[in-house]
Every structure is written in C-alpha cells, then in structure tokens.
Scaffold this motif. Sequence first.
Motif, PDB file in Angstrom:
ATOM      1  N   GLY A   1       0.831  -1.209   0.000  1.00  0.00           N
ATOM      2  CA  GLY A   1       0.000   0.000   0.000  1.00  0.00           C
ATOM      3  C   GLY A   1       0.854   1.242   0.000  1.00  0.00           C
ATOM      4  N   SER A   2       1.973   1.196   0.706  1.00  0.00           N
ATOM      5  CA  SER A   2       2.821   2.380   0.736  1.00  0.00           C
ATOM      6  C   SER A   2       3.396   2.656  -0.638  1.00  0.00           C
ATOM      7  N   GLU A   3       3.784   1.606  -1.325  1.00  0.00           N
ATOM      8  CA  GLU A   3       4.296   1.790  -2.677  1.00  0.00           C
ATOM      9  C   GLU A   3       3.200   2.316  -3.590  1.00  0.00           C
ATOM     10  N   HIS A   4       1.995   1.771  -3.420  1.00  0.00           N
ATOM     11  CA  HIS A   4       0.893   2.199  -4.273  1.00  0.00           C
ATOM     12  C   HIS A   4       0.493   3.635  -3.954  1.00  0.00           C
ATOM     13  N   ASP A   5       0.464   3.977  -2.652  1.00  0.00           N
ATOM     14  CA  ASP A   5       0.088   5.334  -2.274  1.00  0.00           C
ATOM     15  C   ASP A   5       1.145   6.335  -2.714  1.00  0.00           C
ATOM     16  N   SER A   6       2.386   5.939  -2.661  1.00  0.00           N
ATOM     17  CA  SER A   6       3.437   6.855  -3.096  1.00  0.00           C
ATOM     18  C   SER A   6       3.309   7.183  -4.568  1.00  0.00           C
ATOM     19  N   GLN A   7       2.792   6.205  -5.334  1.00  0.00           N
ATOM     20  CA  GLN A   7       2.597   6.456  -6.759  1.00  0.00           C
ATOM     21  C   GLN A   7       1.391   7.361  -7.011  1.00  0.00           C
ATOM     22  N   ARG A   8       0.467   7.393  -6.034  1.00  0.00           N
ATOM     23  CA  ARG A   8      -0.768   8.154  -6.264  1.00  0.00           C
ATOM     24  C   ARG A   8      -0.870   9.379  -5.357  1.00  0.00           C
ATOM     25  N   ASP A   9       0.226   9.750  -4.702  1.00  0.00           N
ATOM     26  CA  ASP A   9       0.201  10.938  -3.854  1.00  0.00           C
ATOM     27  C   ASP A   9      -0.154  12.188  -4.654  1.00  0.00           C
ATOM     28  N   ASP A  10       0.403  12.259  -5.833  1.00  0.00           N
ATOM     29  CA  ASP A  10       0.116  13.428  -6.664  1.00  0.00           C
ATOM     30  C   ASP A  10      -1.374  13.507  -7.012  1.00  0.00           C
ATOM     31  N   GLN A  11      -1.964  12.352  -7.260  1.00  0.00           N
ATOM     32  CA  GLN A  11      -3.385  12.351  -7.605  1.00  0.00           C
ATOM     33  C   GLN A  11      -4.225  12.809  -6.409  1.00  0.00           C
ATOM     34  N   HIS A  12      -3.857  12.350  -5.205  1.00  0.00           N
ATOM     35  CA  HIS A  12      -4.597  12.770  -4.016  1.00  0.00           C
ATOM     36  C   HIS A  12      -4.501  14.278  -3.827  1.00  0.00           C
ATOM     37  N   LEU A  13      -3.303  14.806  -4.057  1.00  0.00           N
ATOM     38  CA  LEU A  13      -3.136  16.243  -3.929  1.00  0.00           C
ATOM     39  C   LEU A  13      -3.951  16.993  -4.986  1.00  0.00           C
ATOM     40  N   GLN A  14      -4.027  16.397  -6.181  1.00  0.00           N
ATOM     41  CA  GLN A  14      -4.836  17.011  -7.240  1.00  0.00           C
ATOM     42  C   GLN A  14      -6.317  17.022  -6.865  1.00  0.00           C
ATOM     43  N   VAL A  15      -6.769  15.940  -6.222  1.00  0.00           N
ATOM     44  CA  VAL A  15      -8.180  15.883  -5.801  1.00  0.00           C
ATOM     45  C   VAL A  15      -8.449  16.948  -4.744  1.00  0.00           C
ATOM     46  N   ILE A  16      -7.534  17.051  -3.779  1.00  0.00           N
ATOM     47  CA  ILE A  16      -7.720  18.051  -2.725  1.00  0.00           C
ATOM     48  C   ILE A  16      -7.710  19.454  -3.317  1.00  0.00           C
ATOM     49  N   ASP A  17      -6.799  19.672  -4.239  1.00  0.00           N
ATOM     50  CA  ASP A  17      -6.710  20.998  -4.851  1.00  0.00           C
ATOM     51  C   ASP A  17      -7.931  21.300  -5.711  1.00  0.00           C
ATOM     52  N   ALA A  18      -8.477  20.273  -6.367  1.00  0.00           N
ATOM     53  CA  ALA A  18      -9.665  20.485  -7.204  1.00  0.00           C
ATOM     54  C   ALA A  18     -10.868  20.896  -6.364  1.00  0.00           C
ATOM     55  N   TYR A  19     -10.971  20.393  -5.144  1.00  0.00           N
ATOM     56  CA  TYR A  19     -12.090  20.763  -4.273  1.00  0.00           C
ATOM     57  C   TYR A  19     -11.861  22.096  -3.570  1.00  0.00           C
ATOM     58  N   LEU A  20     -10.631  22.347  -3.167  1.00  0.00           N
ATOM     59  CA  LEU A  20     -10.362  23.578  -2.439  1.00  0.00           C
ATOM     60  C   LEU A  20     -10.222  24.783  -3.360  1.00  0.00           C
ATOM     61  N   LYS A  21      -9.789  24.566  -4.583  1.00  0.00           N
ATOM     62  CA  LYS A  21      -9.583  25.666  -5.528  1.00  0.00           C
ATOM     63  C   LYS A  21     -10.225  25.330  -6.867  1.00  0.00           C
ATOM     64  N   PRO A  22     -11.550  25.271  -6.915  1.00  0.00           N
ATOM     65  CA  PRO A  22     -12.206  24.938  -8.182  1.00  0.00           C
ATOM     66  C   PRO A  22     -12.077  26.086  -9.175  1.00  0.00           C
ATOM     67  N   LYS A  23     -12.130  25.745 -10.448  1.00  0.00           N
ATOM     68  CA  LYS A  23     -12.059  26.755 -11.510  1.00  0.00           C
ATOM     69  C   LYS A  23     -13.469  27.303 -11.741  1.00  0.00           C
ATOM     70  N   CYS A  24     -13.689  28.495 -11.245  1.00  0.00           N
ATOM     71  CA  CYS A  24     -15.014  29.118 -11.325  1.00  0.00           C
ATOM     72  C   CYS A  24     -14.856  30.612 -11.573  1.00  0.00           C
TER      73      CYS A  24
END
Length: 608
Positions: free
Chosen positions: A283-306
Amino acid sequence: MGVKNLWDILESCKKTLPLHHLQNKRVCIDLSCWMVQLQNVSKSHSCIKQKVYLRGLFHRLRALIAVNCTIVFVTDGSIPAIKLSTYRRRLNSGSEVTQDDRNLQNVTSLRRNMGSEFSCMIQEAKVLGMALGIACLDGIEEAEAQCAVLNSELLCDGCFTSDSDVFLFGARTVYRDICLGDGGYVTCYEMTDIERRLGFGRNSLITLALLLGCDYSQGVHGLGPESACQIVKSVGDNVVLQKVASEGLSFVKKKRSSKKQGAVSKCNNNKENSLDHDMNVNGSEHDSQRDDQHLQVIDAYLKPKCHSADSDAVHRALAQYPFQRAKLQQICAQFFEWPLEKTDEYILPKIAERNLWRFCNLRSTSSDLGLKLPLHKIPVKCPVSKISKHRKVQGRDCYEVSWEDLDGLKTSIVPADLVERHGISSTESLGFFNNQSIDACPEKIVEFEEERAERKKQNQRKTRPKKSEKGSSVTEIDLKLQRLLLDIELESSSVRNASFSSNVEISESRTAAPEVDLTNQDLRLDPKSSDDVSCNEVGPSTAKSEVIDLLSPSPPRQSRIVSKFPKSNGQCIDVIDLSESETDVSPEHERKARELRLFLASIRDEIS
C-alpha cells in the motif's frame, strides 16, 4: 454523482422545509441536475416529444416566482481533466485514460456535445428561463462548484443540486429536492448542522471523498461508509488533510490494522500482522505512486475553476431581468401548444404575487430606514388596486385581489396565509396577507374593511327597517281599530242599557209583568234599505247577522217605534226599538264613524 454514500451519511442532517422558506431568497440552480431529475420522471419517447420535462421545469419556476425567490441558472462548462476517467467510464467507453490525459486543460471536445439531446434540453431550459426573467451563468467547469462559490461568498442564499460534492466545494446551504405537492416543500442540508451533529467540516468531507470514492477518485477498495467516518473522526477535521498530504492514505490501513489486532487471538494476530505488513508495504508503494493524484483531488475541491465573485459574468447573472410576456407566450405555444390565454392564466398571477412581495420589501426597507411614507407618496406604485372579497379555495382562506396595470391581469385569488407561517397572528394581520400586507399596503386593508362594514350597514337598512316598519304599521292599525271598535261598543252598550232600564221602569209602572230578556233581541240597521225600518219580533228564531257599513252616509233620524209584546194573559207590553233611538246617531257616534272612515281611506291610499 458526487461522493459515494455521502447523502446516506448526511441523512440525519436533512430538513424538510415548506416552499415559502425560499421566500425573498436568491438561489442558484444546477440546471443539469434539475433536467436529469425531470428527464427521469418522463423517459418515454412520447413524454420527451411532448416536452414533459420542460413543463415540469416551468411549474417549478412559477412556484418559486410566486414567493419572490430570485433564481440563477448555472450550467456546466468544461469537464475537469481530473474527471476525464470517470466521465469516460460513465459513457461506457471501456478505455482508461493515462496520466497525461488527466493533466489536459483543454477538454472542449468533451465539454458538451451541443448537438446531443441533453444539450438541447439545457438550451430549451435557458430560453424558457430568459422569458421568465431568469439569468444564466455558464460555469467554467463544474456547475455545482460555481454554485458553491456563490453561496460561500454570500451572493446567494443556497443552491439546488443533487451532487453531494457541492459541500466539498464550500457550499453552506444545499437544497437537494423540491416538491410542489401538499403546498410545496424542499429538502435542505445546512453545513452548520453537519458540523454540529456529525463533526465533519469541509476537510473531513474531502477526506471521505478520497476514501469512499467520488468523481475525481475511485476511493479505497473494501472500505465502507461507517469505517471511513470513524477513521476521519479519529484524526480530526483540522489536521486530516495535512495527514493525507504527508502520508497519503497509508494511515487508513494502519487504522484498520490496529482494529484487527485487538479483535483476534494472539496466533491469528501474528498471522494477520504478517499479512498487514505485506499490505502496508504494497500500500505504501501504491500510495506513493498516487500521492500526486490525491493532492490534485484536494486541490480540485479547495480551488475549483469558477468565475470569481467580482467577475463581470457573476454581476450579469445577479442582475434583475424583466419578465417577457410576449416571449413566454411564444415559447409556450411552440413547446406546449398552449393558447395565449392559458399561458397568462398560469404565470400572470404568480408574477403579480412576486411584484407584491417586492413592493413589500421596498416599503419594509424604507420603514427600517425611518422613511414611513404613506401609500400615495411612495415613488413605486402599489400593485394592488383593491381587495375585492373573501374566498374559500379547497378549504383555504383566500382573497380576491384586483391588480394595478399588470399585463391585462384584472383579478386573481391569493392565499390569505401566504405569510402566516412566519408566526404573525391573524389578529395582527387584519385578515389579509398577514405580515406581507401590513408592510406592503395596509391602506388597502383598511379600505376593504371599511367597505365591507358599510355594505353590512346598507344591507341592514334595506332588510331590517322594512320588517320593523311593517310590524309597527300593522300594530298601529290594529290598536286604532281596536280602540275605535271598543269606543263604539261601549257607547252602544251604554245606550242599550239606558233604554232597557227606562223600558223596564215604564213596564213595571204599568203592570207587574215578568222580566223580559231583551238580550236575545237583535235590532240592526240594514244598509241596503236605510229608509225602510221595521220592527223585529223578539225571539231567537228571527235573529239574523247583518253588517253596518260605516262608509255609507248616516241614516236619517226616525221617530221611535213602539211594538207590542203580548203576554200570556192577553195584555201587551210596549217595547222601544233602541236601534232607531236618537242616541245611535248622536254627534259622538258620527264623529267616531267619520274618524274610522278617514282612517280606512288613508290605509287604502298607502297600499295603493
């Protein structure tokens, strides 16, 4: 869709509010969500051809217009790059996208197919809204994100959407459903209730989206909503996103592993630890590969393009637009095949009620500022011309109101309890529009009450006086007749007694004869032969009923006629005929008869 299972998690915070809760509010509507709801109600080809979905939208809008709810349509723009995989999966394309696809910013080709059936439905809804004076704001990306920004910036009081991720974008008040039956109601979710009852803030909800899955993430496989809620609560809303940013989702597996260790035996626990160790490593290896995606999800919710709150597009959308009657008639004739009269019947009364609400707000605001102007000095003309009458419609108290110069609308029926739900008693409301009318046009209410009271007085004057006059006149006539007849009878009785006593004295002086009963002798005047007066023999067999005609002239005076009453011994007794005595035609008797004749003549004149 939003966040998986989030509506179920928020079920305890759901409130059902009456439709008038939206009175005088501004709401943003995720138009795509509404059209999907209306389309699901009528999926058949015939319903789509008859545009039943558009009729449903029309009736929703007119219900909101009636309570002076300002509406802003918000439509979807471009599909976010992070959502492409989900969008293609929903279209059953069967192909997953690469990381390069997720970083695409220009997705115009996938934005919306303007020739698709759904896009045409959106365009029809926008045209209908423009005719009703409803503005439309085309979002840059997600419509629910744009609604949330307007709500969080206090540019609107709430937003209508069925996408649960609207809370993750920052919305504070969300209306999920609307129903027009049973007086109308909406289902509402307040962020304050979610924070107080569930302990979930915006950061916690974003974390739940990462765990359960959303439009931007598939979530953690095998993790249910209850476990996800417990994990997020254990971390806390203030630090949960920092933990995700620093550790990814590995802390979730640690939480699940610690629970398993406390629930199994020592032997199984060792075996479980080895399995969890492998899972944690992988899981750590898998999460490390998807950390960027998680950050993108958080950023998409906190800073939506509107569109920002101070942008020109938002200012145009929040401006007030006029109602276009001719345009609406044309649209309804084209889409629904309605005649012009039917369109007016549906919408004009609602527009009139909205205008009254706006006038009420204007006068209330002026009053708060200390400008308590009388009705005739207000620069804006009152939409109510007069209150006509009280009505009952399906058991509800209503009033028929005449409107002032409203596109040909003369009168309409308005519920009397439009504002009563705000807690204003009926005694304070004077029986019409309650708090609304007290602030809007109390002078009209006073006029209505005065006119109604005056009508009641006039009706009483027309009906009750007639009965009293008739009763008094009849009573007066009866009393006069009884008085006159009593006087005549008393006078005749006195004359008869005097004659009888004199007759008896004369008879007794001549001879000692038995008493004579003169009460059986009926001596009367015959009006038909006033000149021919005869003497009637005493006896019950010869008595006849005759009537004295007081309207004819008084009979001439005649000399008294003495008749002989035979006795058993052959002697005769002289009897004086009292009907022809001088007392019968005395001046007093003539006066009484003349008075009676005049009285009867006056009665005939009044009747004729």
